[in-house]
Design an enzyme around this catalytic site. Structure first.
Site, PDB file in Angstrom:
ATOM      1  N   THR A  58      -2.757  -7.610  -0.913  1.00  0.00           N
ATOM      2  CA  THR A  58      -1.322  -7.323  -0.773  1.00  0.00           C
ATOM      3  C   THR A  58      -0.629  -8.599  -0.293  1.00  0.00           C
ATOM      4  OG1 THR A  58      -1.488  -6.722   1.549  1.00  0.00           O
ATOM      5  CG2 THR A  58      -1.690  -4.916  -0.039  1.00  0.00           C
ATOM      6  N   ASN A 110       2.158   4.873   7.171  1.00  0.00           N
ATOM      7  CA  ASN A 110       1.612   3.658   6.553  1.00  0.00           C
ATOM      8  C   ASN A 110       2.287   2.389   7.064  1.00  0.00           C
ATOM      9  OD1 ASN A 110       0.547   1.939   4.104  1.00  0.00           O
ATOM     10  ND2 ASN A 110       2.780   1.773   4.068  1.00  0.00           N
ATOM     11  N   ALA A 111       3.564   2.484   7.501  1.00  0.00           N
ATOM     12  CA  ALA A 111       4.291   1.271   7.913  1.00  0.00           C
ATOM     13  C   ALA A 111       3.483   0.530   8.972  1.00  0.00           C
ATOM     14  CB  ALA A 111       5.661   1.649   8.469  1.00  0.00           C
ATOM     15  N   GLY A 112       3.410  -0.776   8.832  1.00  0.00           N
ATOM     16  CA  GLY A 112       2.658  -1.552   9.815  1.00  0.00           C
ATOM     17  C   GLY A 112       3.072  -3.009   9.732  1.00  0.00           C
ATOM     18  N   TYR A 124      -2.599  -6.218  17.176  1.00  0.00           N
ATOM     19  CA  TYR A 124      -2.768  -5.400  15.969  1.00  0.00           C
ATOM     20  C   TYR A 124      -4.008  -4.490  16.117  1.00  0.00           C
ATOM     21  CZ  TYR A 124      -3.293  -4.492  10.918  1.00  0.00           C
ATOM     22  OH  TYR A 124      -3.427  -3.904   9.673  1.00  0.00           O
ATOM     23  N   ILE A 172       0.832  -1.207   0.000  1.00  0.00           N
ATOM     24  CA  ILE A 172       0.000   0.000   0.000  1.00  0.00           C
ATOM     25  C   ILE A 172       0.866   1.256   0.000  1.00  0.00           C
ATOM     26  CG2 ILE A 172      -1.702   1.300   1.354  1.00  0.00           C
ATOM     27  CD1 ILE A 172      -2.816  -1.447   2.310  1.00  0.00           C
ATOM     28  N   ASP A 221      14.518   2.727  10.246  1.00  0.00           N
ATOM     29  CA  ASP A 221      13.516   1.999  11.031  1.00  0.00           C
ATOM     30  C   ASP A 221      12.718   3.047  11.798  1.00  0.00           C
ATOM     31  OD1 ASP A 221      12.090   0.607  12.992  1.00  0.00           O
ATOM     32  OD2 ASP A 221      13.582  -1.012  13.032  1.00  0.00           O
ATOM     33  N   ALA A 257      -3.792 -15.918  24.571  1.00  0.00           N
ATOM     34  CA  ALA A 257      -3.273 -16.957  25.464  1.00  0.00           C
ATOM     35  C   ALA A 257      -1.924 -17.496  24.979  1.00  0.00           C
ATOM     36  CB  ALA A 257      -4.281 -18.105  25.563  1.00  0.00           C
ATOM     37  N   ASN A 258      -1.677 -17.403  23.674  1.00  0.00           N
ATOM     38  CA  ASN A 258      -0.421 -17.928  23.104  1.00  0.00           C
ATOM     39  C   ASN A 258       0.541 -16.828  22.686  1.00  0.00           C
ATOM     40  OD1 ASN A 258      -1.683 -20.462  23.218  1.00  0.00           O
ATOM     41  ND2 ASN A 258      -2.628 -20.126  21.221  1.00  0.00           N
TER      42      ASN A 258
END
Ligand code: NAD
Length: 432
Positions: free
Chosen positions: A373, A271-273, A336, A192, A234, A281-282
């Protein structure tokens, strides 16, 4: 990555077969191109209650002004105007209802104007054939044209069922006469972000493309192709804000090549994600922390620095990337979804900060749904197919759909649009 089902239903035998089996029949969307920049057909503008003459030619769009409706009884006028027209609307046509800002001191006006939201969202779900339906709420003194320019064009192909509030716009946009706008897009090496960078360059900006140093080759290729600059960095680095300010203005560091005139960033696109999916739980902290830091923490830190250091110009445009997961929630994505919901909180609050408003800086978010994407190509087949179909347009969006929405929010004419979250999701059933 290709949507083979959409290709199948685009052929005569495929259409026949899928109709016989009662399967969905998504309409291929009409997107913008330099050769075909506008929808085909007439745009009809009505005030609620007007009854249009029947027409032989299909309509490209209907814009219905319902701003004056202040009592629920007035809603009959919306039905009276639109009921005879729905069948006249071309495939990939548009309905835009103009509403008024809700007045919390007037419960009857609030009821009538809120009713328009339910109306628009329902019409979007039933209208089919690639057609979209939106509500634009106008505050006193607002001009609808910047929103209509986008919503009535093929650029908004994958945006439907949205409620967008427009306020009065300060004079002028970022850049100004004789100054080429400077934009920065994070995560621009692919997906994107690459498309956002290309679309802002198409619209005349010098684009600084930022991505992690490991992606430097792809990043440089994108920047070179667009006549922009590459900034391998970064975004979670503690000094990322300073490094961006230096890249734009030259203070205390090296300015990126290709910039001329006075420094200053006119458009900032976060936009970076990343995703690191797992059920809570994991999920160890090493899958939680980086998602929160890349998607949210770095956005706050860099924005704060660029605002404070003066690297962002007056009337700058900030656009951050949320997600429908941040609105609806999604199993396996507590990290997320938390980060993307945080983006929504941030843009709404920052847009209302008096100093930001006074400087004419706008702050908005796009919330993509299922976009074709690499990120979504990695999703297991069954979930991927469900994600593609579970929206009013019956297909996934393309990176260009998000990019066009970002470019619209970043445009000089969009000064009245701030604090908004625009979903680019084909009116996904998630979080609807
Ligand atoms: P992608 O993985 O294809 O691209 C993301 C880019 O961000 C990559 O080039 C990556 O190197 C860069 N990046 C990651 N961490 C970085 C860091 N620390 N510093 C600088 N750059 C970094 O993803 P995409 O699908 O293009 O998604 C772009 C944005 O849209 C993301 O914020 C994502 O969460 C959001 N989004 C995507 C979808 C979808 O369906 N693809 C849906 C909703 C939201």
């Amino acid at each position: 990555m290709a949507d083979r089902y959409l290709r199948l239903t685009g052929t005569a035998p495929g259409r026949f077969l899928t109709r016989r089996l009662g399967l969905p029949q998504p309409t291929p969307l009409r997107r913008w191109s330099a050769e075909h920049p506008a929808l085909d057909g007439a745009v009809l503008r009505l005030t609620a209650g007007d009854i249009a003459e029947p027409r032989a030619e299909p309509l490209a769009a209907v814009v219905l002004d319902a701003t004056a409706i202040a009592e629920p009884v007035g809603l009959g006028a919306v039905h009276a105007s639109l009921h005879p027209l729905v069948r006249s609307l071309a495939a990939c046509g548009r309905v835009v209802v103009l509403g008024a800002r809700i007045d919390p001191a007037d419960p009857h006006q609030a009821a009538a104007q809120q009713a328009l939201e339910g109306f628009v969202r329902s019409l979007g779900k039933e209208i089919g054939r690639g057609r979209t339906v939106q509500l634009v709420r106008l505050a006193p003194g607002a001009d609808a044209e910047a929103a209509l320019g986008f919503l009535l064009s093929p650029k908004s192909a994958y945006v439907s069922g949205q409620v967008i509030e427009v306020g009065p716009a300060p004079e002028g946009g970022p850049g100004g006469p004789g100054k080429r706008r400077v934009a920065l897009v994070t995560g621009a090496a692919r997906g994107i972000g690459e498309q956002v960078a290309a679309t802002l360059a198409r619209d005349g900006a010098h684009v600084i493309c930022l991505d992690v140093p490991q992606a430097a080759d792809a990043l440089t290729a994108v920047a070179d192709r667009l006549g922009g600059s590459a900034l391998p960095l970064d975004i979670t680095a503690p000094d990322a804000g300073e490094r961006i300010a230096a890249a734009v203005q030259g203070d205390g560091g090296e300015r990126v090549g290709g910039l001329d005139g006075p420094g200053g960033l006119d458009v900032l696109v976060h936009n970076a994600g990343i995703t690191r999916d797992r059920k809570l739980a994991n999920m160890p902290a090493d899958r939680w922390d980086p998602v929160l830091d890349v998607n949210l923490g770095s956005v706050l830190r860099t924005t704060d620095h660029l605002l404070k250091s003066g690297a962002l110009t007056d009337r700058a445009r900030i656009v951050a990337t949320a997600s429908i997961s941040g609105i609806a929630g999604n199993a396996g994505q507590t990290n997320y979804a938390a980060s993307k919901a945080g983006i929504i909180g941030f843009v709404r609050a920052l847009a209302a900060v008096p100093e930001v408003r006074e400087r004419g800086i706008t702050v908005n978010a796009v919330a993509p749904g299922f976009i074709e994407t690499r990120m979504t190509a990695a999703v297991p087949l069954f979930i991927r197919e469900a994600g593609r179909r579970m929206n009013s347009l019956g297909q996934g969006g393309l990176p260009i759909d998000v990019a066009e929405t970002v470019a619209w929010l970043a445009a000089a004419g969009s000064g009245g649009i701030t604090g908004q979250v625009v979903r680019v999701c084909g009116q996904s059933l998630l979080g609807a």
